[in-house]
Design a protein around this motif. Structure first.
Motif, mmCIF file in Angstrom:
data_model
loop_
_atom_site.group_PDB
_atom_site.id
_atom_site.type_symbol
_atom_site.label_atom_id
_atom_site.label_comp_id
_atom_site.label_asym_id
_atom_site.label_seq_id
_atom_site.Cartn_x
_atom_site.Cartn_y
_atom_site.Cartn_z
ATOM 1 N N PRO A 1 0.774 -1.321 0.066
ATOM 2 C CA PRO A 1 -0.043 0.130 0.048
ATOM 3 C C PRO A 1 0.862 1.351 -0.029
ATOM 4 O O PRO A 1 1.914 1.348 0.664
ATOM 5 C CB PRO A 1 -0.745 -0.152 1.341
ATOM 6 C CG PRO A 1 -0.653 -1.431 1.766
ATOM 7 C CD PRO A 1 0.850 -1.992 1.321
ATOM 8 N N THR A 2 0.330 2.414 -0.837
ATOM 9 C CA THR A 2 1.150 3.538 -0.715
ATOM 10 C C THR A 2 0.127 4.544 0.319
ATOM 11 O O THR A 2 -0.938 4.761 -0.271
ATOM 12 C CB THR A 2 1.223 4.113 -2.152
ATOM 13 O OG1 THR A 2 1.914 3.103 -2.953
ATOM 14 C CG2 THR A 2 1.718 5.515 -2.307
ATOM 15 N N PRO A 3 0.783 5.064 1.126
ATOM 16 C CA PRO A 3 0.031 5.766 1.928
ATOM 17 C C PRO A 3 0.035 7.215 1.766
ATOM 18 O O PRO A 3 0.616 7.729 0.753
ATOM 19 C CB PRO A 3 0.827 5.766 3.511
ATOM 20 C CG PRO A 3 1.833 5.527 3.149
ATOM 21 C CD PRO A 3 2.334 4.468 1.793
ATOM 22 N N SER A 4 -0.832 7.854 2.296
ATOM 23 C CA SER A 4 -1.013 9.442 1.863
ATOM 24 C C SER A 4 -1.391 10.255 3.285
ATOM 25 O O SER A 4 -1.442 9.377 4.385
ATOM 26 C CB SER A 4 -2.378 9.523 1.081
ATOM 27 O OG SER A 4 -3.747 9.190 1.766
ATOM 28 N N PRO A 5 -1.306 11.389 3.206
ATOM 29 C CA PRO A 5 -1.813 12.068 4.523
ATOM 30 C C PRO A 5 -2.890 11.740 4.949
ATOM 31 O O PRO A 5 -3.390 11.906 6.124
ATOM 32 C CB PRO A 5 -1.893 13.690 3.963
ATOM 33 C CG PRO A 5 -0.860 13.782 3.134
ATOM 34 C CD PRO A 5 -0.986 12.310 2.100
ATOM 35 N N ALA A 6 -4.084 11.402 4.231
ATOM 36 C CA ALA A 6 -5.367 10.961 4.528
ATOM 37 C C ALA A 6 -5.346 9.359 5.189
ATOM 38 O O ALA A 6 -6.754 8.998 5.413
ATOM 39 C CB ALA A 6 -6.368 11.100 3.686
ATOM 40 N N THR A 7 -4.387 8.731 5.131
ATOM 41 C CA THR A 7 -4.561 7.408 5.538
ATOM 42 C C THR A 7 -4.952 7.027 6.932
ATOM 43 O O THR A 7 -4.281 7.668 7.903
ATOM 44 C CB THR A 7 -3.057 6.801 5.339
ATOM 45 O OG1 THR A 7 -2.789 6.738 3.855
ATOM 46 C CG2 THR A 7 -2.941 5.284 5.983
ATOM 47 N N GLN A 8 -5.844 6.320 7.074
ATOM 48 C CA GLN A 8 -6.311 5.840 8.324
ATOM 49 C C GLN A 8 -6.196 4.111 8.476
ATOM 50 O O GLN A 8 -6.757 3.788 7.404
ATOM 51 C CB GLN A 8 -7.745 6.145 8.634
ATOM 52 C CG GLN A 8 -7.996 7.624 8.644
ATOM 53 C CD GLN A 8 -9.421 8.196 8.956
ATOM 54 O OE1 GLN A 8 -10.207 7.418 9.647
ATOM 55 N NE2 GLN A 8 -9.618 9.453 8.674
ATOM 56 N N VAL A 9 -5.679 3.790 9.578
ATOM 57 C CA VAL A 9 -5.925 2.072 9.716
ATOM 58 C C VAL A 9 -6.571 1.796 10.962
ATOM 59 O O VAL A 9 -6.300 2.466 11.912
ATOM 60 C CB VAL A 9 -4.153 1.794 9.720
ATOM 61 C CG1 VAL A 9 -4.057 0.411 10.054
ATOM 62 C CG2 VAL A 9 -3.603 2.342 8.730
ATOM 63 N N SER A 10 -7.174 0.684 10.931
ATOM 64 C CA SER A 10 -8.095 0.278 12.179
ATOM 65 C C SER A 10 -7.814 -1.349 11.826
ATOM 66 O O SER A 10 -7.761 -2.048 10.964
ATOM 67 C CB SER A 10 -9.114 0.597 12.267
ATOM 68 O OG SER A 10 -10.061 0.309 10.938
#
Length: 254
Positions: free
Chosen positions: A201-210
């Motif tokens: 996965p390529t993250p971004s400033p909007a990335t959220q992980v749960s």
């Protein structure tokens, strides 16, 4: 074959799972005539789905979806919908009164098969052999209930999901599914340091992980090179900590 016509007219099934195809060609079974009627004139012609076991040269070539072979594992993404049919009893599709516990799939093995199958876009069919009285043996019931409990927590990553652009990490320890813009990372071994590395996965400033089954967002950071490092919660003894696999919900990744 006449019985199939009767079954369709009487029960109007959504799915017909044919078997025993290797015994003879379609001209013997009259399967082409039945399928022509099924898809053109039957009461379920617009909704029914069939597998690929209709003659001795049909499997993995013709059908609404492919079984190809028992316990089929293509190990790659296929262009045609497929299914992996498996059995809790590793030695039989029916009931055996002399079966031993070490001949049966455990919960972890079942979940592993399910995750790998779905990540490559397949359906998962899990067989149990009932007794001659139609009773499901307690050990089979226990396995099915355990899988149901796992799906109660992690089913969001399974049901109605589709393959993502990457199906499995190069490490072979994390598998992916997706649902719209949401990506799910499924892993079967909890990292000892509580940090899970995801390279794809390529993250971004909007990335959220749960973590499915766990309230609240998880901390993450960009991994050296590519991907991200997810800090998993330290899990006290609980049903969540002892389950045979977990799923992360990734939002805002590519």
């Amino acid at each position: 074959m006449p019985e199939l016509y009767d079954l369709v007219l009487k029960y109007k099934p959504d799915l017909i799972w044919s078997d025993g195809d290797w015994e003879a060609p379609d001209s013997y079974w009259n399967s082409t005539s039945f399928l022509a009627w099924l898809y053109n004139d039957s009461p379920v012609k617009d909704t029914v789905v069939v597998n690929d076991r209709w003659c001795n040269n049909c499997s993995c070539h013709h059908g609404g979806y492919y079984n190809c072979a028992d316990k089929y594992k293509p190990g790659t993404l296929l262009a045609h919908k497929w299914e992996m049919c498996s059995s809790i009893d590793r030695l039989s599709w029916g009931y055996r009164s002399n079966m031993h516990i070490d001949e049966l799939m455990d919960e972890a093995s079942i979940v592993e098969e399910l995750v790998k199958t779905v990540s490559f876009g397949g359906n998962y069919l899990l067989n149990v052999g009932p007794t001659k009285e139609g009773v499901i043996a307690p050990i089979f019931e226990e396995r099915l209930l355990a899988l149901g409990r796992w799906l109660d927590t992690n089913g969001e990553a399974i049901y109605e999901s589709k393959p993502w652009r990457v199906q499995v990490e190069d490490t072979g320890t994390v598998w992916y599914t997706s649902k719209g813009p949401v990506v799910y990372a499924l892993f079967l071994v909890w990292p000892q340091d509580n940090v899970l590395q995801l390279s794809s996965p390529t993250p971004s400033p909007a990335t959220q992980v749960s973590l499915l089954g766990f309230a609240g967002a998880l901390q993450w950071q960009k991994a050296p090179g590519k991907g991200l490092l997810v800090t998993l919660p330290p899990l006290p003894p609980s049903p969540l900590s002892t389950q045979p696999g977990w799923a992360l919900r990734l939002q805002g990744v590519q």
